[in-house]
Design an enzyme around this catalytic site. Structure first.
Site, PDB file in Angstrom:
ATOM      1  N   ASN A  32      -2.818   0.991  -6.314  1.00 19.26           N
ATOM      2  CA  ASN A  32      -3.659  -0.240  -5.670  1.00 19.26           C
ATOM      3  C   ASN A  32      -4.504   0.074  -6.793  1.00 19.26           C
ATOM      4  O   ASN A  32      -5.033   0.198  -7.844  1.00 19.26           O
ATOM      5  CB  ASN A  32      -4.281   0.510  -4.892  1.00 19.26           C
ATOM      6  CG  ASN A  32      -4.946   1.828  -5.222  1.00 19.26           C
ATOM      7  OD1 ASN A  32      -3.940   2.648  -5.216  1.00 19.26           O
ATOM      8  ND2 ASN A  32      -6.177   2.436  -5.130  1.00 19.26           N
ATOM      9  N   ASP A  80      -6.676   1.638  -0.255  1.00 20.66           N
ATOM     10  CA  ASP A  80      -6.066   2.485  -1.041  1.00 20.66           C
ATOM     11  C   ASP A  80      -5.056   2.929  -0.729  1.00 20.66           C
ATOM     12  O   ASP A  80      -4.481   4.132  -0.794  1.00 20.66           O
ATOM     13  CB  ASP A  80      -7.333   3.300  -1.473  1.00 20.66           C
ATOM     14  CG  ASP A  80      -6.825   4.759  -2.311  1.00 20.66           C
ATOM     15  OD1 ASP A  80      -6.641   4.595  -2.771  1.00 20.66           O
ATOM     16  OD2 ASP A  80      -7.299   5.512  -2.143  1.00 20.66           O
TER      17      ASP A  80
END
Length: 171
Positions: free
Chosen positions: A16, A58
């Site tokens: 991410n 995330d």
């Protein structure tokens, strides 16, 4: 990582973007949250498919890359299947990265309404976004993801993948 000696490609996911605060990093944050097919000898990317452009939860989709051969439109096809932390199971042609399917692990996934197979882009539900002016409740999946870095397996006789799933949401 997964490796296919027939294509000489290694498959892996990139993580991410950072920082987690999505308002500080506009745009798609290209090449994050991507499934890569890379030539093992040259190191060149054969394909890259970005699963969650501008990941705001995330989800870090670096887990399992499952290789199988299954029938697609009546033809035995080399596939890559990736159950992602974002709650979507992606199936691609592992020779060129063509997206065949992108299905929710189950109906509780709510950050995306669906994945548009033509564009490959997820259709977000703004109610579950993490922008600073909005308090999102019951965001599913949580940052832990519906599928994290567990050990998965594939049964070629049943053409089934077996994986662990988390059912955790967050505010």
């Amino acid at each position: 990582f997964a490796y296919d000696p027939g294509t000489n490609l290694v498959y892996y996911g990139s993580g991410n973007p950072a920082p987690w605060n999505e308002t500080m990093r506009p745009g798609d944050n290209k090449w994050t949250m991507t499934i890569w097919g890379r030539d093992l000898d040259t190191g060149r990317a054969k394909f890259g498919y970005q699963k969650t452009p501008h990941d705001e939860w995330d989800y870090a989709g670096v887990n399992f890359m499952g290789l199988s051969e299954q029938e697609v439109d009546g033809k035995l096809t080399p596939l890559l299947t990736h159950p992602d932390r974002n709650g979507i199971v992606y199936t691609l042609d592992r020779t060129d990265g063509t997206l065949f399917s992108a299905d929710k692990i189950d109906d509780t996934v709510n950050v995306f309404k669906k994945v548009d197979l033509k564009s490959g882009l997820p259709v977000r539900d703004p109610e579950y976004g993490t922008r600073m002016d909005h308090l999102a409740k019951d965001v599913c999946p949580s940052a832990m993801g519906y599928h994290n870095q567990g050990l998965d397996s594939y049964d070629p006789t049943k053409e089934l993948f077996f994986l662990g799933v988390n059912h955790i949401c967050m505010d």
